[in-house]
Motif scaffolding. Structure first.
Motif, PDB file in Angstrom:
ATOM      1  N   ALA A 166       0.818  -1.214   0.000  1.00  0.00           N
ATOM      2  CA  ALA A 166       0.000   0.000   0.000  1.00  0.00           C
ATOM      3  C   ALA A 166       0.852   1.264   0.000  1.00  0.00           C
ATOM      4  O   ALA A 166       0.450   2.293  -0.541  1.00  0.00           O
ATOM      5  N   ALA A 167       2.044   1.186   0.588  1.00  0.00           N
ATOM      6  CA  ALA A 167       2.931   2.351   0.653  1.00  0.00           C
ATOM      7  C   ALA A 167       3.798   2.478  -0.603  1.00  0.00           C
ATOM      8  O   ALA A 167       4.620   3.381  -0.688  1.00  0.00           O
ATOM      9  N   GLY A 168       3.607   1.566  -1.555  1.00  0.00           N
ATOM     10  CA  GLY A 168       4.368   1.638  -2.798  1.00  0.00           C
ATOM     11  C   GLY A 168       5.696   0.913  -2.761  1.00  0.00           C
ATOM     12  O   GLY A 168       6.506   1.037  -3.672  1.00  0.00           O
ATOM     13  N   GLY A 169       5.935   0.140  -1.712  1.00  0.00           N
ATOM     14  CA  GLY A 169       7.175  -0.624  -1.614  1.00  0.00           C
ATOM     15  C   GLY A 169       7.020  -2.013  -2.195  1.00  0.00           C
ATOM     16  O   GLY A 169       5.949  -2.388  -2.688  1.00  0.00           O
ATOM     17  N   ARG A 170       8.086  -2.783  -2.101  1.00  0.00           N
ATOM     18  CA  ARG A 170       8.080  -4.167  -2.572  1.00  0.00           C
ATOM     19  C   ARG A 170       8.515  -5.055  -1.403  1.00  0.00           C
ATOM     20  O   ARG A 170       9.680  -5.015  -0.993  1.00  0.00           O
ATOM     21  N   PRO A 171       7.585  -5.872  -0.886  1.00  0.00           N
ATOM     22  CA  PRO A 171       7.943  -6.720   0.249  1.00  0.00           C
ATOM     23  C   PRO A 171       8.986  -7.754  -0.128  1.00  0.00           C
ATOM     24  O   PRO A 171       8.923  -8.351  -1.201  1.00  0.00           O
ATOM     25  N   GLY A 172       9.941  -7.934   0.767  1.00  0.00           N
ATOM     26  CA  GLY A 172      10.939  -8.983   0.600  1.00  0.00           C
ATOM     27  C   GLY A 172      10.498 -10.219   1.367  1.00  0.00           C
ATOM     28  O   GLY A 172       9.316 -10.389   1.665  1.00  0.00           O
ATOM     29  N   ASP A 173      11.432 -11.049   1.725  1.00  0.00           N
ATOM     30  CA  ASP A 173      11.138 -12.278   2.466  1.00  0.00           C
ATOM     31  C   ASP A 173      10.693 -11.919   3.887  1.00  0.00           C
ATOM     32  O   ASP A 173      11.494 -11.432   4.683  1.00  0.00           O
ATOM     33  N   PRO A 174       9.420 -12.160   4.226  1.00  0.00           N
ATOM     34  CA  PRO A 174       8.935 -11.783   5.560  1.00  0.00           C
ATOM     35  C   PRO A 174       9.648 -12.519   6.685  1.00  0.00           C
ATOM     36  O   PRO A 174       9.690 -12.038   7.816  1.00  0.00           O
ATOM     37  N   MET A 175      10.254 -13.664   6.380  1.00  0.00           N
ATOM     38  CA  MET A 175      10.946 -14.429   7.412  1.00  0.00           C
ATOM     39  C   MET A 175      12.178 -13.696   7.948  1.00  0.00           C
ATOM     40  O   MET A 175      12.687 -14.033   9.004  1.00  0.00           O
ATOM     41  N   ARG A 176      12.636 -12.676   7.233  1.00  0.00           N
ATOM     42  CA  ARG A 176      13.777 -11.892   7.725  1.00  0.00           C
ATOM     43  C   ARG A 176      13.413 -11.080   8.973  1.00  0.00           C
ATOM     44  O   ARG A 176      14.291 -10.617   9.696  1.00  0.00           O
ATOM     45  N   ALA A 177      12.124 -10.887   9.233  1.00  0.00           N
ATOM     46  CA  ALA A 177      11.687 -10.158  10.416  1.00  0.00           C
ATOM     47  C   ALA A 177      11.606 -11.075  11.641  1.00  0.00           C
ATOM     48  O   ALA A 177      11.334 -10.609  12.740  1.00  0.00           O
ATOM     49  N   LEU A 178      11.838 -12.366  11.442  1.00  0.00           N
ATOM     50  CA  LEU A 178      11.726 -13.355  12.518  1.00  0.00           C
ATOM     51  C   LEU A 178      13.083 -13.908  12.919  1.00  0.00           C
ATOM     52  O   LEU A 178      13.964 -14.076  12.084  1.00  0.00           O
ATOM     53  N   GLU A 179      13.193 -14.208  14.197  1.00  0.00           N
ATOM     54  CA  GLU A 179      14.356 -14.936  14.680  1.00  0.00           C
ATOM     55  C   GLU A 179      13.852 -16.069  15.557  1.00  0.00           C
ATOM     56  O   GLU A 179      13.009 -15.867  16.425  1.00  0.00           O
ATOM     57  N   ALA A 180      14.358 -17.273  15.311  1.00  0.00           N
ATOM     58  CA  ALA A 180      14.006 -18.429  16.125  1.00  0.00           C
ATOM     59  C   ALA A 180      15.161 -18.711  17.077  1.00  0.00           C
ATOM     60  O   ALA A 180      16.294 -18.908  16.635  1.00  0.00           O
ATOM     61  N   VAL A 181      14.876 -18.684  18.353  1.00  0.00           N
ATOM     62  CA  VAL A 181      15.910 -18.905  19.371  1.00  0.00           C
ATOM     63  C   VAL A 181      15.222 -19.448  20.630  1.00  0.00           C
ATOM     64  O   VAL A 181      14.117 -19.051  20.962  1.00  0.00           O
ATOM     65  N   ASP A 182      15.861 -20.386  21.291  1.00  0.00           N
ATOM     66  CA  ASP A 182      15.304 -20.948  22.524  1.00  0.00           C
ATOM     67  C   ASP A 182      15.566 -19.982  23.672  1.00  0.00           C
ATOM     68  O   ASP A 182      16.656 -19.959  24.237  1.00  0.00           O
ATOM     69  N   LEU A 183      14.573 -19.189  24.017  1.00  0.00           N
ATOM     70  CA  LEU A 183      14.732 -18.187  25.077  1.00  0.00           C
ATOM     71  C   LEU A 183      14.410 -18.720  26.468  1.00  0.00           C
ATOM     72  O   LEU A 183      14.890 -18.187  27.465  1.00  0.00           O
ATOM     73  N   ASP A 184      13.552 -19.747  26.550  1.00  0.00           N
ATOM     74  CA  ASP A 184      13.140 -20.227  27.868  1.00  0.00           C
ATOM     75  C   ASP A 184      13.828 -21.527  28.284  1.00  0.00           C
ATOM     76  O   ASP A 184      13.523 -22.085  29.334  1.00  0.00           O
ATOM     77  N   GLY A 185      14.767 -22.002  27.473  1.00  0.00           N
ATOM     78  CA  GLY A 185      15.569 -23.157  27.848  1.00  0.00           C
ATOM     79  C   GLY A 185      14.841 -24.484  27.833  1.00  0.00           C
ATOM     80  O   GLY A 185      15.308 -25.441  28.430  1.00  0.00           O
ATOM     81  N   ASP A 186      13.715 -24.581  27.104  1.00  0.00           N
ATOM     82  CA  ASP A 186      12.981 -25.840  27.068  1.00  0.00           C
ATOM     83  C   ASP A 186      13.401 -26.744  25.912  1.00  0.00           C
ATOM     84  O   ASP A 186      12.827 -27.805  25.700  1.00  0.00           O
ATOM     85  N   GLY A 187      14.400 -26.316  25.144  1.00  0.00           N
ATOM     86  CA  GLY A 187      14.908 -27.133  24.051  1.00  0.00           C
ATOM     87  C   GLY A 187      14.200 -26.932  22.718  1.00  0.00           C
ATOM     88  O   GLY A 187      14.581 -27.549  21.731  1.00  0.00           O
ATOM     89  N   THR A 188      13.178 -26.104  22.670  1.00  0.00           N
ATOM     90  CA  THR A 188      12.484 -25.831  21.408  1.00  0.00           C
ATOM     91  C   THR A 188      12.578 -24.343  21.092  1.00  0.00           C
ATOM     92  O   THR A 188      12.543 -23.496  21.998  1.00  0.00           O
ATOM     93  N   PRO A 189      12.696 -24.002  19.804  1.00  0.00           N
ATOM     94  CA  PRO A 189      12.854 -22.591  19.439  1.00  0.00           C
ATOM     95  C   PRO A 189      11.596 -21.771  19.714  1.00  0.00           C
ATOM     96  O   PRO A 189      10.480 -22.232  19.510  1.00  0.00           O
ATOM     97  N   ASP A 190      11.816 -20.577  20.197  1.00  0.00           N
ATOM     98  CA  ASP A 190      10.775 -19.577  20.369  1.00  0.00           C
ATOM     99  C   ASP A 190      10.927 -18.578  19.231  1.00  0.00           C
ATOM    100  O   ASP A 190      11.924 -18.605  18.514  1.00  0.00           O
ATOM    101  N   LEU A 191       9.957 -17.685  19.051  1.00  0.00           N
ATOM    102  CA  LEU A 191       9.994 -16.745  17.936  1.00  0.00           C
ATOM    103  C   LEU A 191      10.038 -15.305  18.423  1.00  0.00           C
ATOM    104  O   LEU A 191       9.293 -14.931  19.332  1.00  0.00           O
ATOM    105  N   VAL A 192      10.900 -14.515  17.793  1.00  0.00           N
ATOM    106  CA  VAL A 192      10.953 -13.077  18.034  1.00  0.00           C
ATOM    107  C   VAL A 192      10.646 -12.404  16.699  1.00  0.00           C
ATOM    108  O   VAL A 192      11.331 -12.651  15.708  1.00  0.00           O
ATOM    109  N   LEU A 193       9.603 -11.583  16.670  1.00  0.00           N
ATOM    110  CA  LEU A 193       9.226 -10.837  15.470  1.00  0.00           C
ATOM    111  C   LEU A 193       9.546  -9.369  15.707  1.00  0.00           C
ATOM    112  O   LEU A 193       9.041  -8.772  16.653  1.00  0.00           O
ATOM    113  N   ASP A 194      10.402  -8.813  14.876  1.00  0.00           N
ATOM    114  CA  ASP A 194      10.796  -7.407  14.983  1.00  0.00           C
ATOM    115  C   ASP A 194      10.311  -6.678  13.734  1.00  0.00           C
ATOM    116  O   ASP A 194      10.816  -6.915  12.636  1.00  0.00           O
ATOM    117  N   GLU A 195       9.320  -5.807  13.903  1.00  0.00           N
ATOM    118  CA  GLU A 195       8.754  -5.077  12.765  1.00  0.00           C
ATOM    119  C   GLU A 195       9.811  -4.262  12.027  1.00  0.00           C
ATOM    120  O   GLU A 195       9.719  -4.098  10.814  1.00  0.00           O
TER     121      GLU A 195
END
Length: 158
Positions: free
Chosen positions: A42-71
């Motif tokens: 809508a702003a006239g841009g061209r979206p790239g790979d949306p997955m670049r806004a995500l990082e998968a990292v185990d933050l709570d130490g349970d052995g499975t990746p958690d997700l961080v989304l940074d706009e």
């Protein structure tokens, strides 16, 4: 021009055709990424790979990746970084994996960095910028995650 119009039509009409990689993500994360794709178009841009806004990292130490989304990390060619964010700034969302389910844990305005001194990563710092009395300052708040929740744990640094 016709090719660009067809791509935009596919993005708007069929999420499954546009980015099948989003299918396995939590619904809130999917919805946020699709909204950023629509806002970029809508702003006239061209979206790239949306997955670049995500990082998968185990933050709570349970052995499975958690997700961080940074706009602020969402790629939208033709617009400056963060142009799609509200005037108060870009948000960072943390969604924790919890025995096969997803649990929202943190939703703040600000950027982030992760302390990788330990494995799994133990802390995430959210960097918030404030304006006051004609000047500004940055506040770094450190968070740790446990039992599906975020806990403030002092001051951090990025």
């Amino acid at each position: 021009m016709l090719r660009r119009a067809l791509i935009l039509l596919l993005l708007a009409a069929s999420p499954a055709l546009a980015a099948p990689a989003l299918d396995g993500l939590p619904k809130r994360v999917q919805d946020d990424l699709w909204e950023m794709i629509r806002a970029c178009n809508a702003a006239g841009g061209r979206p790239g790979d949306p997955m670049r806004a995500l990082e998968a990292v185990d933050l709570d130490g349970d052995g499975t990746p958690d997700l961080v989304l940074d706009e602020a990390r969402f790629p939208c060619a033709g617009l400056k970084a963060g142009a799609l964010c509200p005037s108060v700034g870009c948000s960072t969302y943390v969604t924790l994996s919890d025995r096969g389910r997803w649990r929202p844990a943190l939703d703040v305005v600000g950027g982030y960095c992760i302390d990788r001194a330990e494995t799994p990563a133990r802390f995430m710092t959210v960097q918030k910028q404030y304006l006051a009395d004609g000047g500004g300052y940055i506040l770094n708040v450190r968070y740790r995650f446990r039992n599906g929740m975020a806990f403030q744990d002092g001051r951090g640094r990025c």
